[in-house]
Design an enzyme around this catalytic site. Structure first.
Site, PDB file in Angstrom:
ATOM      1  N   GLU A 476      -1.605   0.681  -2.696  1.00 14.65           N
ATOM      2  CA  GLU A 476      -1.358   1.791  -1.782  1.00 14.65           C
ATOM      3  C   GLU A 476      -1.918   3.115  -2.297  1.00 14.65           C
ATOM      4  OE1 GLU A 476       2.541   0.171   0.619  1.00 14.65           O
ATOM      5  OE2 GLU A 476       2.876   1.096  -1.336  1.00 14.65           O
ATOM      6  N   GLU A 540       1.848  -8.870  -0.198  1.00 11.95           N
ATOM      7  CA  GLU A 540       3.280  -8.670   0.034  1.00 11.95           C
ATOM      8  C   GLU A 540       3.618  -9.294   1.384  1.00 11.95           C
ATOM      9  OE1 GLU A 540       4.369  -4.524  -0.365  1.00 11.95           O
ATOM     10  OE2 GLU A 540       3.134  -4.295  -2.171  1.00 11.95           O
TER      11      GLU A 540
END
Length: 1046
Positions: A476, A540
């Site tokens: 991220e 994820e």
């Protein structure tokens, strides 16, 4: 003009993007130096030329670097008044400073990169006295820090040695010419909570500080030594049979370098290779081995490499012969496609934070092995170096991730969008925001060195490990030129592993696509898209926050149905709760964001693991294990079952199969079934099933259990790897008699009906439309009336999506209101019937559910409650949490009758909780608990829990021995119907209001809070992912059900 003073006198290293390190040695592979080959092959660090400096240090905390004690680095500084602190540790967990701070996305400081606060930057000063062990005094001496958060300066004997930043990367300093080899030395370290690196260490975790990994004095030979070691194994034929081990030994000094290779039993298997070297050189060797044992996560066979210098200095390393590549559009190891059945593992301990003890870490990995997990993503930073040794030995695929995240810039850029940009479709808006966010650091050339440094630190340290099969560039941090520079450097140094980075959403640079939390349909569409020529990994998925995740099976099945889908990593391995005490009561609980006064914070978003904070399994891990099973029954007949091998490399020869035939939950036959030998990965085979019994009491279920048959370092013999349930018949009788020959007696008053059978007396209020009392054998069963209810305490996965809709529709405020009541005898007095018309509705809004409820009282003592519901009006919720009856029982029903009768017994799924999309790990059978308390699942953020689904019947026992049984009747067949039940000591409103378990316990009622549900909404993973799938959702539509109590 008089002289002018300036503060600070110079730009601090910790606030200077041009200073990442001062006087650190180049990053290197993690290895130790031994004096003998025997010690080297035993890998006992205590016998290496290493002296651990961890332990008790002197400590002082200041509000900022400028107010930290001056001169503390000098040997004569008097630190007698300072506190002691253990190293490794994090100072916030020892009562220092402002305490732990949790934020997921947002930066905890004002955003002005590369600048961090000057006046609010907690600074820890550490002092440790030490003497150099006699055996190390003639060596080159290095000071090695395995991990310090976030940056530090170091001094020895008053002389500044250097500076390092990069919280999860090691640092090493040459202190040979500074230490007093005969006397006492003073080691002083000043640690800064924030530095410019803080902007790219914005991971979703507690923000804490300190020397949190071990500190060592490392001795290398003074004249002739190994500086670095590089190892790469490759197969030299298309069949992956024969291999070459490429070894590069970087040395300083002159002499003979010898390289030996030993097999798993530590017998030499390759003739010694020599090289003569002078100065600083790289010495390359190529060791060819015919038909070596291959290393995989399923068969982690390790060889042993020993590098010897002049027969006096030895370096050893476990090596595995495995080759990872992207080939045919897939990630392959040793030529075979693999499926990553993984977990995202942060480093966390409930008392010590990121200072995780070795045995605690090892237990994590052993727990993964026994739950069918084969892969670890080291989110979102490199782990303790010892984890990789364990992964090599136990067998894991590791996605090793660089210490890099700057998620907080996204919040800034999203807030700055124009009204027109805010109106864009979500995906377009997100891409725009992230492109803008990348300009801060990821696409900013001023930050290139800082980014590439983190790739170098990662790869240099961990490249020796066969378990590391994928490098990951962080998390991220959007996507920009600096990620491309990281990729290019890694490929120039180590071209033997593919590289991952999720934010390269089009995989223009990376070797694979990556996604977070997509719906199953999205990944199936990806797999069918022929333009996608690289594989997909879900870095994820199935967000495991609180009660969940649901619908695991659908993802795993997709991985095996489509070769381009190569698995994923559950988010995440464990909750990050920190064990603390309530300041008022002293009660212990696991804290999350905001519990330490930390602002801003992201509350309990840190409690999102398949383990509780103490690292015991949640129901989510048990369900995940079921989904990951390496052997599955894919079809069956009355005579055979077809199984498939879902291992990547192993046959099923290490397993054995046993069976039990259950009749109404009772085992009636058991035995073993022969597993055919040599079932290869992906291959199917048929098992011959035992004969179905000619007679049965009721429902017959065949349970197959697949257990470990052979020795394994991480899985004991007899341990269950997988199980399957096969229904043998569909018998479902309702074991209740509603039409007896005996008569009922009734009495009436203006406000109360009393109906009496030989064993049971009921009282009913026609005014309220409620059953007031159910007394059996003189014992009262009800503490509150059975009522239709549809709400549950929201789960974390409910809250953002379905739960938000429930709240918007005021479902939590909805109640029943009686419109009319009719009653009278029926069937010649054998039964008595009460009909009520009710409306279930919230205040303020106009939607409702029209209810027709029929109570049928039988002389046998049975009571049937039939409920018909028709949703009406505007603004109806899309789904309902549940439909059923809720009531309370007196506390005398909470603990049964000792050994005579358990408090609760049931036939259904168990022993643990289950929901319609989280139930496959719970097998059908007869279960019981001595006390109602045992049914409750204590989530660290209180929420709905403890449900049991697919129940055939449930029985409650009174302390005096009286029992009441509940069943549901199928309205079409008259037979038994599956249902859900939940029994606890907690009311829904109290569960929803509580923020921690100890707060909820204060609201505990002695009564038994009972729900009997005809249907229950699934769980999904909506806390950070898709809401409950429609096939598991309880959509708002007409319904009808009947509960039978006797």
């Amino acid at each position: 003009m008089s002289s002018v003073n300036v503060h600070p006198k110079a730009q601090p290293d910790w606030n200077n993007l041009n200073v990442l390190h001062r006087n650190t040695l180049p990053p290197r592979a993690n290895f130790y130096v031994y004096d003998t080959q025997h010690d080297a092959l035993n890998y006992d660090v205590a016998k290496s030329n290493t002296y651990c400096l961890s332990g008790k240090w002197k400590f002082n905390l200041a509000a900022n670097p400028f107010e930290a004690p001056e001169g503390f680095e000098n040997p004569d500084f008097n630190a007698a008044g300072w506190d002691d602190i253990p190293v490794p540790s994090m100072w916030q967990l020892h009562g220092y400073g402002k305490g732990p701070h949790y934020t997921n996305v947002n930066f905890p400081i004002p955003v002005d990169p590369p600048n961090v606060p000057f006046e609010d930057n907690e600074t820890g000063s550490y002092i440790r006295k030490f003497a150099v062990p006699e055996s190390l005094r003639e060596s080159q001496l290095r000071l090695r820090f395995e991990g310090v958060d976030s940056a530090f300066h170091v001094w020895v004997n008053g002389k500044e040695i250097g500076y390092h930043q990069g919280s999860r990367n090691p640092s090493e300093f040459d202190i040979t010419d500074i230490v007093d080899k005969e006397g006492e030395n003073t080691l002083a370290v000043r640690v800064y909570r924030y530095c410019d690196g803080t902007y790219i260490e914005d991971q979703d975790q507690w923000r804490m500080s300190g020397i949190y990994r071990d500190v060592y004095l490392v001795a290398f030979p003074a004249e002739f030594r190994v500086e670095d070691l590089f190892v790469q194994a490759n197969f030299i034929d298309d069949e992956y049979v024969d291999a070459i081990l490429k070894v590069r030994v970087d040395t300083t000094g002159s002499g003979i370098v010898r390289v030996d290779l030993f097999n798993p039993e530590k017998n030499e298997v390759h003739g010694t290779d020599f090289a003569e070297t002078t100065g600083r050189e790289s010495n390359e060797f190529a060791l060819k081995l015919y038909e070596p044992y291959k290393w995989t996560a399923e068969s982690p066979t390790l060889y042993h490499l020993v590098v010897c210098l002049e027969n006096s200095s030895y370096v050893s390393q476990r090596v595995g012969f495995r080759q990872v590549e992207t080939k045919d559009g897939l990630i392959k190891v040793n030529g075979q496609r693999i499926v990553l059945k993984g977990a995202n593992r942060h480093e966390h301990h409930p008392k010590f934070g990121r200072a995780v003890p070795y045995e605690f870490m090892k237990q994590d990995l052993l727990l993964m092995k026994t739950h069918n997990i084969n892969a670890i993503r080291t989110c979102h930073q490199p782990s303790d170096s010892r984890l990789y040794d364990l992964a090599d030995e136990l067998g894991f695929w590791v996605m090793d991730e660089a210490d890099l995240e700057c998620h907080g810039f996204e919040s800034i850029c999203d807030a700055a969008l124009s009204p027109a940009d805010r109106a864009l479709p979500f995906r377009e808006r997100q891409l725009l925001t992230r492109n803008n966010a990348a300009k801060w650091t990821s696409d900013n050339p001023a930050w290139e060195e800082a980014y590439v440094d983190r790739a170098k630190q990662l790869v240099h340290r961990d490249q020796l490990h066969p378990s590391v099969i994928i490098w990951s560039l962080g998390n991220e941090a959007f996507f920009g030129r600096n990620h491309k520079s990281m990729y290019d450097w890694i490929k120039s140094y180590d071209d033997s592993r593919p590289i991952h980075y999720e934010a390269d959403i089009y995989a223009e640079t990376m070797d694979m696509y990556s996604m977070m939390y997509p719906p199953v349909e999205t990944i199936v569409d990806f797999a069918k898209d022929t333009s996608k020529t690289k594989p997909l990994v879900l870095c994820e998925f199935i967000h495991a926050m609180g009660n969940g995740p649901g619908n695991i099976k659908e993802y795993i099945d997709a991985f095996y149905a489509h070769s381009k889908l190569q698995g994923g990593f559950v988010w995440e391995w464990a909750n990050h709760g920190l064990l603390t005490k309530d300041k008022e009561t002293g009660e212990e609980f696991y804290a999350y964001g905001g519990d330490f006064g930390d602002i801003p914070n992201d509350s309990n978003f840190i409690m999102d693991g398949v383990l509780h904070s103490d690292h015991t399994p949640t129901p989510g891990l048990i369900e995940y294990k079921k989904g990951l099973e390496p052997i599955k029954v894919i079809s069956y007949t009355s005579e055979t079952a077809t199984i498939v091998n879902r291992y990547d490399f192993n046959t099923l020869d290490h397993l054995e199969c046993s069976y039990i035939i259950m009749d109404e939950g009772q085992p009636v036959f058991c035995g073993t079934i022969d597993l055919p030998s040599g079932i290869e990965p992906g291959q199917t085979s048929k098992l011959r099933l035992p004969s179905t019994p000619a007679k049965s009491v009721g429902e017959l279920i065949l349970q197959l259990s697949f257990r470990q048959r052979s020795e394994d370092p991480s899985i004991p013999v007899g341990f269950e790897i997988a199980f399957e349930e096969i229904p043998l018949n569909i018998s479902s009788p309702l074991t209740t008699q509603l039409k007896p020959s005996r008569k009922l007696s009734t009495t009436e008053t203006p406000t109360l009906l009393t109906i009496t059978s030989p064993t049971t007396t009921w009282t009913f209020s026609p005014i309220l439309g409620k059953l007031h009392s159910l007394t059996k054998n003189g014992v009262e069963f009800l503490a509150s009336s059975p009522e239709f209810t549809a709400y549950r305490a929201p789960t974390d996965n409910d809250a953002p999506q379905d739960g938000a809709d429930w709240k918007n529709r005021l479902l939590h405020l909805a109640k029943t209101h009686t419109r009319s009541c009719t009653w009278g005898p029926a069937e010649e007095g054998n039964v008595f019937v009460v009909w009520t018309e009710q409306r279930f509705a919230p205040p303020t809004l106009s939607w409702s559910i029209a209810l027709d409820i029929t109570y049928t009282f039988a002389a046998s003592g049975a009571l049937a409650i039939r409920v018909e519901g028709i949703p009406k009006g505007e603004n109806l919720p899309r789904t309902l949490p549940r439909i059923g009856l809720a009531m309370e029982l007196p506390g005398s029903w909470a603990e049964g009758n000792g050994d005579e009768a358990p408090a609760v017994s049931w036939y259904g799924r168990g022993p643990g909780e289950s929901y319609r999309d989280k139930k496959l790990s719970q097998r059908a059978g007869l279960y019981e608990v001595a006390a109602v308390d045992e049914l409750w699942t204590e989530y660290e953020f209180p929420q709905e829990g403890g449900n049991r689904t697919d129940t055939r019947w449930v029985r409650f026992a009174h302390v005096g021995g009286t029992a009441v049984k509940a069943q549901f009747r199928d309205m079409q067949t008259g037979g038994r119907k599956l249902f859900d039940f939940n029994a606890s000591h907690y009311r829904v409103r109290d569960v929803e209001a509580a923020k921690h378990p100890h707060e909820l316990k204060r609201k505990r009622t002695d009564n038994v809070v009972l729900r009997l549900d005809a249907a229950h909404h699934g769980l999904g993973s909506g806390s950070c992912g898709p809401r409950t799938r429609d096939e598991y959702a309880l959509l708002t539509e007409e319904f009808e059900f009947e509960v039978v109590l006797e």
